[in-house]
Design a protein around this motif. Structure first.
Motif, PDB file in Angstrom:
ATOM      1  N   ARG A  31     -16.512   5.565  58.861  1.00  0.00           N
ATOM      2  CA  ARG A  31     -17.838   4.618  58.666  1.00  0.00           C
ATOM      3  C   ARG A  31     -18.034   4.228  60.019  1.00  0.00           C
ATOM      4  O   ARG A  31     -16.895   3.707  60.917  1.00  0.00           O
TER       5      ARG A  31
ATOM      6  N   VAL B  81      -7.111  -2.369  43.810  1.00  0.00           N
ATOM      7  CA  VAL B  81      -7.013  -1.974  45.219  1.00  0.00           C
ATOM      8  C   VAL B  81      -4.930  -1.911  45.909  1.00  0.00           C
ATOM      9  O   VAL B  81      -5.401  -3.412  45.885  1.00  0.00           O
TER      10      VAL B  81
ATOM     11  N   MET C 221      -8.241   4.925  46.286  1.00  0.00           N
ATOM     12  CA  MET C 221      -9.222   5.104  47.482  1.00  0.00           C
ATOM     13  C   MET C 221      -9.170   6.821  48.330  1.00  0.00           C
ATOM     14  O   MET C 221      -7.602   7.160  47.769  1.00  0.00           O
ATOM     15  N   THR C 222      -9.558   6.503  49.512  1.00  0.00           N
ATOM     16  CA  THR C 222      -9.509   8.640  49.730  1.00  0.00           C
ATOM     17  C   THR C 222      -7.552   8.171  50.536  1.00  0.00           C
ATOM     18  O   THR C 222      -7.319   9.744  50.370  1.00  0.00           O
TER      19      THR C 222
ATOM     20  N   VAL D 118     -19.045  -1.999  44.142  1.00  0.00           N
ATOM     21  CA  VAL D 118     -17.249  -2.714  44.372  1.00  0.00           C
ATOM     22  C   VAL D 118     -16.776  -3.661  44.916  1.00  0.00           C
ATOM     23  O   VAL D 118     -15.863  -3.991  45.565  1.00  0.00           O
TER      24      VAL D 118
ATOM     25  N   VAL E  27     -18.144   6.115  47.807  1.00  0.00           N
ATOM     26  CA  VAL E  27     -18.736   4.744  48.525  1.00  0.00           C
ATOM     27  C   VAL E  27     -19.469   5.305  49.891  1.00  0.00           C
ATOM     28  O   VAL E  27     -18.489   5.034  50.607  1.00  0.00           O
TER      29      VAL E  27
ATOM     30  N   ILE F  75     -14.214   6.619  46.058  1.00  0.00           N
ATOM     31  CA  ILE F  75     -13.820   7.649  47.480  1.00  0.00           C
ATOM     32  C   ILE F  75     -15.059   7.123  48.112  1.00  0.00           C
ATOM     33  O   ILE F  75     -16.002   7.539  48.582  1.00  0.00           O
ATOM     34  N   GLY F  76     -14.061   7.283  49.254  1.00  0.00           N
ATOM     35  CA  GLY F  76     -15.506   6.658  50.631  1.00  0.00           C
ATOM     36  C   GLY F  76     -15.199   7.184  51.720  1.00  0.00           C
ATOM     37  O   GLY F  76     -15.729   8.836  51.504  1.00  0.00           O
ATOM     38  N   THR F  77     -14.493   7.410  52.819  1.00  0.00           N
ATOM     39  CA  THR F  77     -14.630   8.370  54.196  1.00  0.00           C
ATOM     40  C   THR F  77     -14.279   9.827  54.257  1.00  0.00           C
ATOM     41  O   THR F  77     -14.558  10.367  54.390  1.00  0.00           O
TER      42      THR F  77
ATOM     43  N   MET G 122      -9.664  -3.707  37.606  1.00  0.00           N
ATOM     44  CA  MET G 122      -9.620  -2.575  38.743  1.00  0.00           C
ATOM     45  C   MET G 122      -8.934  -3.261  40.022  1.00  0.00           C
ATOM     46  O   MET G 122      -8.276  -4.814  39.505  1.00  0.00           O
TER      47      MET G 122
ATOM     48  N   LYS H 209     -21.448   3.017  51.619  1.00  0.00           N
ATOM     49  CA  LYS H 209     -20.865   1.445  52.683  1.00  0.00           C
ATOM     50  C   LYS H 209     -21.175   2.278  54.345  1.00  0.00           C
ATOM     51  O   LYS H 209     -20.712   2.874  54.615  1.00  0.00           O
TER      52      LYS H 209
HETATM   53  C1  LIG Z   1     -14.836   0.872  50.788  1.00  0.00           C
HETATM   54  C2  LIG Z   1     -14.172   1.127  49.342  1.00  0.00           C
HETATM   55  C3  LIG Z   1     -13.655   1.847  49.584  1.00  0.00           C
HETATM   56  C4  LIG Z   1     -13.535   3.637  49.815  1.00  0.00           C
HETATM   57  O1  LIG Z   1     -12.463   3.143  50.279  1.00  0.00           O
HETATM   58  P1  LIG Z   1     -12.359   5.328  51.474  1.00  0.00           P
HETATM   59  O2  LIG Z   1     -11.192   4.238  52.651  1.00  0.00           O
HETATM   60  O3  LIG Z   1     -12.882   5.098  52.837  1.00  0.00           O
HETATM   61  O4  LIG Z   1     -11.968   5.975  50.263  1.00  0.00           O
HETATM   62  C5  LIG Z   1     -13.166   2.005  47.914  1.00  0.00           C
HETATM   63  N1  LIG Z   1     -13.141   0.645  47.370  1.00  0.00           N
HETATM   64  C6  LIG Z   1     -13.116  -0.514  48.380  1.00  0.00           C
HETATM   65  C7  LIG Z   1     -13.955  -1.600  47.344  1.00  0.00           C
HETATM   66  C8  LIG Z   1     -13.944  -0.585  48.933  1.00  0.00           C
HETATM   67  O5  LIG Z   1     -14.233  -1.920  49.542  1.00  0.00           O
END
Ligand SMILES: *Cc1c(COP(=O)(O)O)cnc(C)c1O
Length: 222
Positions: free
Chosen positions: A218, A158, A193-194, A76, A31, A210-212, A156, A33
């Motif tokens: 960010r 969160v 996620m992370t 996402v 991810v 996975i983002g951070t 899906m 963003k």
């Molecule tokens: C930003 C985001 C992620 C990634 O989050 P991290 O905690 O940085 O890994 C995953 N899913 C969604 C829906 C997000 O908005």
């Protein structure tokens, strides 16, 4: 200082270790963003192909900036009514389909190919967080199953901040079973996620977002 491609390599090795006993190799979606085009380019050049974004038009600009037909773009974020069709014109996979209205907009939009989608479930009591409620889950699944505008890949979610991730993800696994009674092939689970990807994998996640851990923290605004 580590770079995004260093962190990608490290994450991939942790993932392959954690995933050794799994029946299917999980798909890693990075991810990106709020991060610049250069980060996406660096990760692509390091072999990454699946990318996630959560806002329009940033997502489209990122995709156009990369300009690589091999990249797969995952949207996402929540799907606002006035943006659904625009997003569906470029995003290969929509992760947050949570109401019949989205499917109807895809069916009646022009020039939108059949899209791979996940049905997002809401694990909280707050409707504003996105995701279909427990009571409406089967009717959304049936609506999606009957539509030619979408191909349902799975569920899906969160994980809520105030719950144990393991407990939250085991509920997601329950939704996955319920979905497969309606769409037998929809076995995928987009979760993790992370902070919680290991717990998600243990409950059967097939698509990690996975983002951070890979991009670094960010910037506060895009
Ligand atoms: C930003 C985001 C992620 C990634 O989050 P991290 O905690 O940085 O890994 C995953 N899913 C969604 C829906 C997000 O908005």
């Amino acid at each position: 200082m580590t770079t995004p491609s260093d962190r990608l390599a490290r994450f991939r090795s942790e993932l392959s270790e954690a995933g050794q006993a799994l029946p299917v190799e999980p798909t890693l979606i990075v991810v990106t963003k709020f991060h610049p085009d250069e980060t996406v380019r660096e990760l692509f050049d390091a072999g990454q192909r699946d990318f996630g974004e959560n806002r329009h038009p940033e997502a489209r600009n990122k995709r156009d900036g990369l300009h690589e037909p091999d990249a797969v773009w995952h949207f996402v974020g929540q799907l606002q009514r006035n943006k659904v069709r625009q997003v569906a014109r470029y995003a290969d996979v929509l992760h947050a389909v949570d109401r019949a209205e989205v499917i109807e907009l895809l069916e009646t939009g022009e020039g939108i190919p059949t899209r791979d989608v996940f049905l997002q479930v809401n694990l909280t009591a707050d409707a504003g967080r996105g995701g279909v409620s427990d009571a409406e889950f089967e009717s959304l699944a049936e609506r999606a199953a009957a539509s030619e505008a979408v191909r349902v890949l799975g569920v899906m979610a969160v994980a809520p901040l105030d719950q144990e991730p393991a407990a939250a993800f085991s509920r997601v696994a329950g939704y996955s079973e319920r979905l497969q009674r309606i769409v037998p092939d929809a076995k995928s689970i987009s979760a993790g996620m992370t902070a919680d990807w290991r717990a998600a994998l243990e409950s059967g996640a097939t698509h990690l977002r996975i983002g951070t851990a890979i991009t670094g923290s960010r910037p506060t605004s895009p």
